[in-house]
Every structure is written in C-alpha cells, then in structure tokens.
Design a protein around this motif. Sequence first.
Motif, PDB file in Angstrom:
ATOM      1  N   PRO A 130      56.878  34.832  26.350  1.00 44.99           N
ATOM      2  CA  PRO A 130      56.815  35.813  27.437  1.00 44.99           C
ATOM      3  C   PRO A 130      57.202  35.212  28.789  1.00 44.99           C
ATOM      4  CG  PRO A 130      54.886  36.003  26.019  1.00 44.99           C
ATOM      5  CD  PRO A 130      55.600  34.758  25.602  1.00 44.99           C
ATOM      6  N   MET A 131      58.225  35.791  29.411  1.00 45.57           N
ATOM      7  CA  MET A 131      58.670  35.354  30.734  1.00 45.57           C
ATOM      8  C   MET A 131      58.011  36.197  31.821  1.00 45.57           C
ATOM      9  SD  MET A 131      62.580  34.831  32.104  1.00 45.57           S
ATOM     10  CE  MET A 131      62.958  36.580  32.374  1.00 45.57           C
ATOM     11  N   GLN A 132      57.876  37.493  31.579  1.00 43.94           N
ATOM     12  CA  GLN A 132      57.255  38.492  32.463  1.00 43.94           C
ATOM     13  C   GLN A 132      58.091  38.812  33.698  1.00 43.94           C
ATOM     14  OE1 GLN A 132      55.243  40.049  30.977  1.00 43.94           O
ATOM     15  NE2 GLN A 132      53.800  38.831  29.826  1.00 43.94           N
ATOM     16  N   ALA A 133      58.676  37.817  34.351  1.00 46.97           N
ATOM     17  CA  ALA A 133      59.537  38.055  35.514  1.00 46.97           C
ATOM     18  C   ALA A 133      60.418  36.838  35.711  1.00 46.97           C
ATOM     19  CB  ALA A 133      58.711  38.330  36.769  1.00 46.97           C
ATOM     20  N   GLY A 134      61.561  37.043  36.388  1.00 49.76           N
ATOM     21  CA  GLY A 134      62.477  35.938  36.639  1.00 49.76           C
ATOM     22  C   GLY A 134      62.440  35.440  38.064  1.00 49.76           C
ATOM     23  N   SER A 135      61.487  35.926  38.844  1.00 51.89           N
ATOM     24  CA  SER A 135      61.342  35.554  40.246  1.00 51.89           C
ATOM     25  C   SER A 135      60.118  34.669  40.420  1.00 51.89           C
ATOM     26  CB  SER A 135      61.193  36.814  41.104  1.00 51.89           C
ATOM     27  OG  SER A 135      60.599  36.527  42.347  1.00 51.89           O
ATOM     28  N   PRO A 149      53.386  44.746  41.758  1.00 51.12           N
ATOM     29  CA  PRO A 149      53.178  44.958  43.197  1.00 51.12           C
ATOM     30  C   PRO A 149      53.913  43.923  44.051  1.00 51.12           C
ATOM     31  CG  PRO A 149      51.121  45.299  42.039  1.00 51.12           C
ATOM     32  CD  PRO A 149      52.110  44.821  41.014  1.00 51.12           C
ATOM     33  N   GLY A 150      54.694  44.422  44.997  1.00 52.55           N
ATOM     34  CA  GLY A 150      55.447  43.543  45.888  1.00 52.55           C
ATOM     35  C   GLY A 150      56.806  43.123  45.378  1.00 52.55           C
ATOM     36  N   GLU A 151      57.188  43.515  44.150  1.00 49.76           N
ATOM     37  CA  GLU A 151      58.484  43.124  43.615  1.00 49.76           C
ATOM     38  C   GLU A 151      59.606  43.759  44.437  1.00 49.76           C
ATOM     39  OE1 GLU A 151      60.089  43.001  39.149  1.00 49.76           O
ATOM     40  OE2 GLU A 151      60.266  45.011  40.032  1.00 49.76           O
ATOM     41  N   ASP A 160      63.924  40.263  43.837  1.00 43.35           N
ATOM     42  CA  ASP A 160      63.096  39.753  42.731  1.00 43.35           C
ATOM     43  C   ASP A 160      63.582  40.322  41.406  1.00 43.35           C
ATOM     44  OD1 ASP A 160      61.339  38.249  44.360  1.00 43.35           O
ATOM     45  OD2 ASP A 160      60.085  40.010  44.737  1.00 43.35           O
ATOM     46  N   PHE A 161      63.831  41.615  41.383  1.00 46.32           N
ATOM     47  CA  PHE A 161      64.279  42.255  40.153  1.00 46.32           C
ATOM     48  C   PHE A 161      65.645  41.730  39.733  1.00 46.32           C
ATOM     49  CE2 PHE A 161      66.515  45.913  38.101  1.00 46.32           C
ATOM     50  CZ  PHE A 161      65.832  45.848  36.901  1.00 46.32           C
ATOM     51  N   ARG A 162      66.542  41.520  40.705  1.00 45.40           N
ATOM     52  CA  ARG A 162      67.862  40.960  40.377  1.00 45.40           C
ATOM     53  C   ARG A 162      67.703  39.584  39.714  1.00 45.40           C
ATOM     54  NH1 ARG A 162      70.714  44.815  39.459  1.00 45.40           N
ATOM     55  NH2 ARG A 162      69.911  46.469  40.766  1.00 45.40           N
ATOM     56  N   GLN A 163      66.764  38.803  40.198  1.00 44.72           N
ATOM     57  CA  GLN A 163      66.524  37.479  39.612  1.00 44.72           C
ATOM     58  C   GLN A 163      66.035  37.596  38.172  1.00 44.72           C
ATOM     59  OE1 GLN A 163      64.058  35.069  42.198  1.00 44.72           O
ATOM     60  NE2 GLN A 163      65.321  35.541  43.998  1.00 44.72           N
ATOM     61  N   GLY A 223      39.761  46.405  36.830  1.00 40.88           N
ATOM     62  CA  GLY A 223      39.089  45.120  36.962  1.00 40.88           C
ATOM     63  C   GLY A 223      39.996  43.938  37.187  1.00 40.88           C
ATOM     64  N   THR A 224      41.313  44.134  37.098  1.00 37.11           N
ATOM     65  CA  THR A 224      42.236  43.013  37.287  1.00 37.11           C
ATOM     66  C   THR A 224      42.543  42.812  38.775  1.00 37.11           C
ATOM     67  OG1 THR A 224      44.190  44.429  37.077  1.00 37.11           O
ATOM     68  CG2 THR A 224      43.293  43.460  35.049  1.00 37.11           C
ATOM     69  N   ARG A 225      43.022  41.618  39.128  1.00 37.40           N
ATOM     70  CA  ARG A 225      43.364  41.330  40.517  1.00 37.40           C
ATOM     71  C   ARG A 225      44.498  42.218  41.012  1.00 37.40           C
ATOM     72  NH1 ARG A 225      45.591  36.509  41.089  1.00 37.40           N
ATOM     73  NH2 ARG A 225      45.537  35.868  38.912  1.00 37.40           N
ATOM     74  N   ALA A 226      45.478  42.468  40.137  1.00 34.75           N
ATOM     75  CA  ALA A 226      46.643  43.238  40.555  1.00 34.75           C
ATOM     76  C   ALA A 226      46.270  44.677  40.904  1.00 34.75           C
ATOM     77  CB  ALA A 226      47.701  43.214  39.456  1.00 34.75           C
ATOM     78  N   GLU A 227      45.190  45.189  40.311  1.00 33.95           N
ATOM     79  CA  GLU A 227      44.773  46.560  40.617  1.00 33.95           C
ATOM     80  C   GLU A 227      44.491  46.728  42.106  1.00 33.95           C
ATOM     81  OE1 GLU A 227      41.351  49.754  39.132  1.00 33.95           O
ATOM     82  OE2 GLU A 227      40.895  47.615  39.222  1.00 33.95           O
ATOM     83  N   LYS A 228      44.025  45.652  42.747  1.00 32.36           N
ATOM     84  CA  LYS A 228      43.640  45.719  44.158  1.00 32.36           C
ATOM     85  C   LYS A 228      44.766  45.289  45.090  1.00 32.36           C
ATOM     86  CE  LYS A 228      38.901  44.549  42.771  1.00 32.36           C
ATOM     87  NZ  LYS A 228      39.257  44.416  41.329  1.00 32.36           N
ATOM     88  N   MET A 229      45.914  44.921  44.552  1.00 27.88           N
ATOM     89  CA  MET A 229      47.015  44.447  45.388  1.00 27.88           C
ATOM     90  C   MET A 229      47.682  45.596  46.139  1.00 27.88           C
ATOM     91  SD  MET A 229      48.953  41.580  43.049  1.00 27.88           S
ATOM     92  CE  MET A 229      48.178  40.001  42.677  1.00 27.88           C
ATOM     93  N   ALA A 230      48.199  45.268  47.321  1.00 28.23           N
ATOM     94  CA  ALA A 230      48.970  46.233  48.104  1.00 28.23           C
ATOM     95  C   ALA A 230      50.433  46.221  47.645  1.00 28.23           C
ATOM     96  CB  ALA A 230      48.876  45.869  49.588  1.00 28.23           C
ATOM     97  N   PHE A 231      51.242  47.036  48.329  1.00 23.86           N
ATOM     98  CA  PHE A 231      52.686  47.087  48.071  1.00 23.86           C
ATOM     99  C   PHE A 231      53.003  47.510  46.640  1.00 23.86           C
ATOM    100  CE2 PHE A 231      51.938  43.725  51.275  1.00 23.86           C
ATOM    101  CZ  PHE A 231      52.485  44.371  52.370  1.00 23.86           C
ATOM    102  N   LYS A 232      52.321  48.555  46.165  1.00 25.41           N
ATOM    103  CA  LYS A 232      52.625  49.107  44.846  1.00 25.41           C
ATOM    104  C   LYS A 232      54.018  49.754  44.868  1.00 25.41           C
ATOM    105  CE  LYS A 232      48.722  47.896  43.003  1.00 25.41           C
ATOM    106  NZ  LYS A 232      47.580  48.786  42.803  1.00 25.41           N
TER     107      LYS A 232
END
Length: 456
Positions: free
Chosen positions: A270-275, A316-318, A322-325, A348-357
Amino acid sequence: MNNEKTFHVMTFGCQMNVHDSEWLARALSVRGWTEVSEEDARVYVVNTCSVREKPEQKVYSLLGRLKSYMDAHPERFVVVGGCVAQQIGRDFLARYPYVRFVFGTDQIGRAPETIDRLAEEEGKRMALLDFEDGYPAQDVVIPEAGPVSHIAGQAFVNIMKGCDNFCAYCIVPYVRGRQRSRSADDVVNECRALVERGVREITLLGQNVNSFGLDKQGDGTSFAELLERVATIDGLSRLRFTTSHPKDIAPEVIAAFGRFETLCPSLHLPMQAGSDSVLRAMGRGYDMQRYMGLVEALRAVRPDIALTTDLIVGFPGETDEDFRQTLQAVERVGFESSFSFMYSDRPGTRAEKMAFKIDRQVKGERLMELQALQERLTADALAACVGREAEVLVESHSKVQASDDVVSWRGRDRHGRVVNFPWPSEGGDLTGKLVRVGIETAKKHSLWGKAVGNPW
C-alpha cells in the motif's frame, strides 16, 4: 420453518474477514450446523467491515433487508460480528430486535458455542466485545473431509491481530485492537496441517505482517524467519502474504523473494499517496524515496514481481500538485492493479478532525482520473503476458462457458493474475489442480489461453 441448525454467512471487507468467516463456518459445521442458502437459514451471520463508510452503510442496508425473514419466521435470528460490531457494539441489540448476538473482532473464537446456546435459549441476547490481552484463543478447525477454504487448494492463515500504526485515516486499531503476534510454532503447525490436507497455496494474513513478532506478545521470531519456516514446508507449492506496511518491510523479507521458489512473485504494498506532504499528514512513517527504494530492491531480487497497491484520493489538504505526484508515482511503479478510494471520515480517527476537507466532486474527479490511469497500466501488464506460459492454480469454473463439450476454468498464476482456459468436459474436476497454460489473449481484467500438458 423449524428449529434445524442451519446458517448462512454474509461477509464484507478484507481477506481477514473472509478468513474469519470461513473459520466460523467450519467451526459451526463440526458442531452439527449446516450451511445453506439465504432463503433457508435459521441463523444469519453478518461479518462486517468499517474501514470505509460505504461497507458500513451496506451492513445497515442488509440488516433492514433481512428483517423480512424474521417477520415470517420468528425463530430465525441474526448474528453480527467483525469491525462494525466492535465499533457499534450493543447498539445493534437496541436498534434491531432480531439481532441476538454481537461479537467483536477478538471474540470470534467464542462465537460457535454462543450461537449454539442462543439456538437453544429462545429470546436470549448477548454481546461479547472485550479485547484480549494476548493473541485471542481460537481453535484450528480443519474438517475431516471437504474443502478447507472457499477456494479448494488455497487457505488463509492468520499470524497476528490488530495494529499499532494509528495512521490518521484508519479505524483499524480502534476496532481490531493493538498488535498481538501469534506463536510462530502455532502458525507453522497450522500451515503444515493444511498442506497435509492437500492445500497447495497459503496466504499469511495480518494488518501489518512485516511487524510480526515486534510486539510484546511475539516469541522472538521475525517475519523473515517465519517466512522461511513456512516457505520450506514439504509439499507447499505457493506462499503469499498480506498486508505489508512499507515502513516496516525488512531487507531479509525482500531477499526472501529471491531465495524461495514457493514465495510467489507478487506483493501488495500500500502506497496510499505519492506526495510526501500527504504521507506525513497520514502518519504513514515513510516518504516516496523510501517507497521507491523498496520497489527497486524488490525488482532487483525478483525482476518479474507483480506489485499492487492501495490508494486514497482527496485526503484532507491534498492539493492538485499532491494528486499529480500520486499519478506520477503510480505510473513510475507500474502497478498491475490497485484498490483506490475517495477519502471518507472514520469516527475517532485524527483525520476526522482535520481541516481543509476536499469537496466530494473534486474527490470523484480525481478518483476517475486515477482509475483511468490504472486501467491503462493493467491492460499493458496483461498484454505483456500474451505468448508466455503460466502455471495456474484452478479455483472454479469460469463465468463464461463456451459449449457443452468444453468447460472453461478459472484460476490464478503465480503473479496473482486471473487466467481462464478451456478443458474437455470429460476431463473431470480441475479445482485445486495446477495447470500450465499458454496465454493467447488479454482481456480487460483477465487472461485467456490453452492448457499445455496435463493437470497435476
């Protein structure tokens, strides 16, 4: 409808859930229960997944649909297990009167005897939701006759439970608990027993197999050492493992792909993201330099290795960059296939509370672009197989049949690719056999060819 001991299992989610469902079906069978169709069952076992929002919602939809069976036959009841059961718990009992048993991810070992008890005690309802301190007790159930897996010739073997990584988006540590490794001797003994029963291929399962043995429950055996012990079992034809976390894969594990012929040249990584910025926000513990270094090392020891992956778009924040990467990384690696999803909040996850959705429409557009790229890469990988031979472990009949005189069979090669081929109808059942197939045609997601020689 009477009170016969009949059941039907419905499974959502990953291979670990598939394995748990198969174990539960075998365990109920040896206690005198019979697995039947949905229409004929007295007990419905729903094994759930909460890693994303969509499979969780499917569980609620299914429970609503099952209500009609209970309305017509009050003696029927539903059992809910797995990750959503761990997450929602006793609320299932409050919301659905016909759900009589809820069990968490560590309590599947107690499920068969509890289902037996509930079948005898009308109206009783129970919830078993505690996490165990060590690796949860669960009998190794291998029936005296019949298949040991939903696919004859193959079997899954759990080597650990839980996860300690707490990636920002992931609910798994909350619903499966902290990591607990199983005894290496227990794993090897189960694998050896399966091979003695005729299993040709074993897949070792864990949330992060590369950290096997690193928790306080470990017996000092590393994952590389476990791989060697299983790979060298006499009579085993193929060995796979999943899932691998890139931050923990050891050089010795990479080297194993060059050392052991039984270890299939395929890996889900699993890479999940390239950025790098997105990976940091996700809490993945590696950057793209580390990931690409792993890819290069794997291909150095096994040039033909087939790599697959998981990808999340719209974290969040992508940003667009970032997506191009991510697109560039996917193309650079050349994954043969991938599981890709739009990010969704998990409770309950950290990302749930992140801004910039990210807006849902933007996430959808990114997912479509990513999946279009993957379709091209998959087509290229399959086209490159034409003209080669592949060793195929036969799983079942193909979905498409040519004629009454010829049966089309379906299986997978050592790289995990789906291969279909015809065989004379009088040739008998090929399920669980190995067949060499000359590849002639590449379809969208599979290969077609002709058998070369006789099955074995």
